[in-house]
Motif scaffolding. Sequence first.
Motif, short mmCIF file in Angstrom:
data_model
loop_
_atom_site.label_atom_id
_atom_site.label_comp_id
_atom_site.label_asym_id
_atom_site.label_seq_id
_atom_site.Cartn_x
_atom_site.Cartn_y
_atom_site.Cartn_z
N GLY A 239 0.81 -1.21 0.00
CA GLY A 239 0.00 0.00 0.00
C GLY A 239 0.84 1.25 0.00
O GLY A 239 2.08 1.21 -0.08
N ARG A 240 0.16 2.38 0.10
CA ARG A 240 0.83 3.66 0.17
C ARG A 240 -0.05 4.62 0.96
O ARG A 240 -1.24 4.38 1.16
CB ARG A 240 1.10 4.21 -1.23
N GLY A 241 0.53 5.71 1.41
CA GLY A 241 -0.23 6.66 2.21
C GLY A 241 0.69 7.50 3.07
O GLY A 241 1.92 7.42 2.95
N PRO A 242 0.12 8.29 3.99
CA PRO A 242 0.92 9.21 4.80
C PRO A 242 2.01 8.55 5.63
O PRO A 242 3.01 9.19 5.95
CB PRO A 242 -0.14 9.85 5.72
N LEU A 243 1.85 7.27 6.00
CA LEU A 243 2.83 6.60 6.84
C LEU A 243 3.86 5.81 6.04
O LEU A 243 4.68 5.10 6.64
CB LEU A 243 2.13 5.65 7.83
N SER A 244 3.86 5.93 4.73
CA SER A 244 4.76 5.12 3.89
C SER A 244 6.22 5.28 4.29
O SER A 244 6.94 4.29 4.46
CB SER A 244 4.60 5.50 2.42
N LYS A 245 6.66 6.52 4.45
CA LYS A 245 8.07 6.76 4.77
C LYS A 245 8.41 6.25 6.16
O LYS A 245 9.44 5.60 6.38
CB LYS A 245 8.38 8.25 4.67
N GLU A 246 7.50 6.51 7.12
CA GLU A 246 7.73 6.08 8.50
C GLU A 246 7.84 4.57 8.60
O GLU A 246 8.73 4.02 9.24
CB GLU A 246 6.60 6.58 9.38
N ILE A 247 6.93 3.86 7.92
CA ILE A 247 6.94 2.40 7.95
C ILE A 247 8.16 1.87 7.22
O ILE A 247 8.81 0.91 7.65
CB ILE A 247 5.65 1.84 7.32
N GLY A 248 8.49 2.51 6.09
CA GLY A 248 9.62 2.06 5.29
C GLY A 248 10.95 2.15 6.01
O GLY A 248 11.90 1.43 5.67
N ASN A 249 11.05 3.02 7.01
CA ASN A 249 12.31 3.20 7.73
C ASN A 249 12.33 2.55 9.10
O ASN A 249 13.36 2.53 9.76
CB ASN A 249 12.59 4.70 7.90
N ASN A 250 11.19 2.02 9.53
CA ASN A 250 11.13 1.51 10.90
C ASN A 250 10.12 0.37 11.01
O ASN A 250 8.94 0.60 11.28
CB ASN A 250 10.74 2.66 11.85
N TYR A 251 10.57 -0.84 10.78
CA TYR A 251 9.67 -1.97 10.94
C TYR A 251 10.46 -3.20 11.39
O TYR A 251 11.68 -3.30 11.17
CB TYR A 251 8.89 -2.27 9.66
N LEU A 258 6.29 -3.74 0.75
CA LEU A 258 6.37 -4.00 -0.69
C LEU A 258 5.88 -2.84 -1.56
O LEU A 258 5.90 -2.94 -2.79
CB LEU A 258 5.56 -5.26 -1.03
N GLY A 259 5.41 -1.76 -0.95
CA GLY A 259 4.93 -0.63 -1.74
C GLY A 259 3.57 -0.90 -2.36
O GLY A 259 2.81 -1.76 -1.91
N PHE A 260 3.26 -0.16 -3.41
CA PHE A 260 1.94 -0.26 -4.04
C PHE A 260 1.90 -1.39 -5.05
O PHE A 260 2.82 -1.57 -5.86
CB PHE A 260 1.61 1.06 -4.73
N LYS A 261 0.86 -2.19 -5.01
CA LYS A 261 0.62 -3.28 -5.97
C LYS A 261 -0.84 -3.21 -6.41
O LYS A 261 -1.71 -2.73 -5.69
CB LYS A 261 0.88 -4.66 -5.35
N GLU A 262 -1.12 -3.72 -7.59
CA GLU A 262 -2.50 -3.76 -8.06
C GLU A 262 -2.69 -4.91 -9.03
O GLU A 262 -1.74 -5.61 -9.38
CB GLU A 262 -2.89 -2.43 -8.73
N GLY A 263 -3.94 -5.10 -9.44
CA GLY A 263 -4.24 -6.10 -10.46
C GLY A 263 -3.91 -7.52 -10.04
O GLY A 263 -4.03 -7.89 -8.86
N GLN A 264 -3.47 -8.32 -10.99
CA GLN A 264 -3.21 -9.73 -10.74
C GLN A 264 -2.07 -9.94 -9.75
O GLN A 264 -2.10 -10.89 -8.97
CB GLN A 264 -2.89 -10.45 -12.06
N GLU A 265 -1.09 -9.05 -9.78
CA GLU A 265 0.03 -9.18 -8.84
C GLU A 265 -0.48 -9.08 -7.40
O GLU A 265 -0.08 -9.88 -6.53
CB GLU A 265 1.07 -8.11 -9.11
N LEU A 266 -1.36 -8.12 -7.13
CA LEU A 266 -1.93 -7.99 -5.80
C LEU A 266 -2.76 -9.22 -5.45
O LEU A 266 -2.68 -9.74 -4.32
CB LEU A 266 -2.79 -6.73 -5.71
N LYS A 267 -3.56 -9.69 -6.39
CA LYS A 267 -4.41 -10.87 -6.14
C LYS A 267 -3.57 -12.07 -5.72
O LYS A 267 -3.98 -12.85 -4.86
CB LYS A 267 -5.23 -11.20 -7.39
N GLU A 268 -2.42 -12.24 -6.35
CA GLU A 268 -1.56 -13.38 -6.01
C GLU A 268 -1.07 -13.28 -4.57
O GLU A 268 -1.02 -14.29 -3.85
CB GLU A 268 -0.37 -13.45 -6.97
N TYR A 269 -0.71 -12.08 -4.14
CA TYR A 269 -0.29 -11.91 -2.74
C TYR A 269 -1.43 -12.22 -1.79
O TYR A 269 -1.24 -12.87 -0.75
CB TYR A 269 0.21 -10.48 -2.50
N VAL A 270 -2.64 -11.76 -2.12
CA VAL A 270 -3.80 -12.00 -1.26
C VAL A 270 -4.14 -13.49 -1.24
O VAL A 270 -4.36 -14.07 -0.17
CB VAL A 270 -5.01 -11.18 -1.76
#
Length: 380
Positions: A239-251, A258-270
């Motif tokens: 996903g993406r949103g206001p916390l993207s940078k914070e999450i990307g540096n501290n988890y 994994l950032g933003f995904k859509e379509g069939q690629e997202l479906k495969e992860y789900v």
Amino acid sequence: MKILQLNKYFYQKGGAESVFFNTISTLENRGHQVIPFALKNKKNKFSEYESYFVDYPELSESNIWTKITNIPAFIYNRQAAKQLERLILDKKPDIAHIHLLFNSLSVSILPVLQKYRIPTVMTVHDYRLIWCSNGNLTNSMLLSLENSFRSCFYEPLNYIDKFIFVSKFAQKKHIEFNPGYASKAVQLYNFTPDIPTRINKKINHRYLLYFGRLSNEKGINSLLEAIRDIPEIDLKIIGRGPLSKEIGNNYPKNVSFLGFKEGQELKEYVKNALFTIVPSEWYENNPLSIIESLSLGTPVIGSNIGGIPELIQDEKTGFTFTMGSPADLTKTIRKAIAIPEEKLYEMSIACNKFAQQHFSADKHFNYLISIYQSILKASK
């Protein structure tokens, strides 16, 4: 039937736009003519009706001067009313279906629809009809101002024939706030156009998945705190949103961002996840992330708030936990990942069956058309 579909955005921005575009496709695929009406934007999809769209800036992306000068249109957009009137006179729609309306098209379009006797329904995607705070003082003041103007001069209950609530929870809250909604309320869940008819869940990947907007109200920080205590299971975040940078540096080490995904690629992860997690700490209405997950046979761990619990059958299609409690979420995750593979497969089948019963395009279309027909009949 010639159906006017109205929404603030004509590009894929969020869940409401998924419903908006899915509704358009479903209606068109079944022989109806759909006429969209929205704001102009460089991100928009192509539309032959774009010349009727409204020229109005995205205030969240604008400078302070643009925001100030557009306050009047934020409350009552005269151009939207003018453009809609031109569209109605040229195309003569039979019915109007509103999605996102406020602080863009505005209530200015309601008297236009009434003037030309266009029966109108509105899908209630959020709580703007009854609440106006969003956690930001300046924005909340603007929303409150718009809400006061609307209540005094253009109360939607006086203009809209039916309100489609996408969760039982939201319907109940609106009726508690104003009993006038009771006689105009119908409940219809969101839908997904492609529900598999067969599920063959393979437990080859042992990970949990969060996919959606990365913001405080989505409970991301509670999820990260909970997963820290379960190093034996991986969590993937999409996903993406206001916390993207914070999450990307501290988890935690067992979390992959994994950032933003859509379509069939997202479906495969789900589809390949053991469970998806919806840890929201706000009154979610009818999250498409749950609908999409259940459709693909992946059970859901969700917080017990808003419309989430009515979509999750505990220990059948997932689990619920105490909203805002990382400790209870940790406990619930441990319980979920300890389920034997045979039981998890049974849950997967139950998820898909529940989705077919409640979220199929055919069932959604049939009920939606019956709503349209009922208000068309009543208007004659």
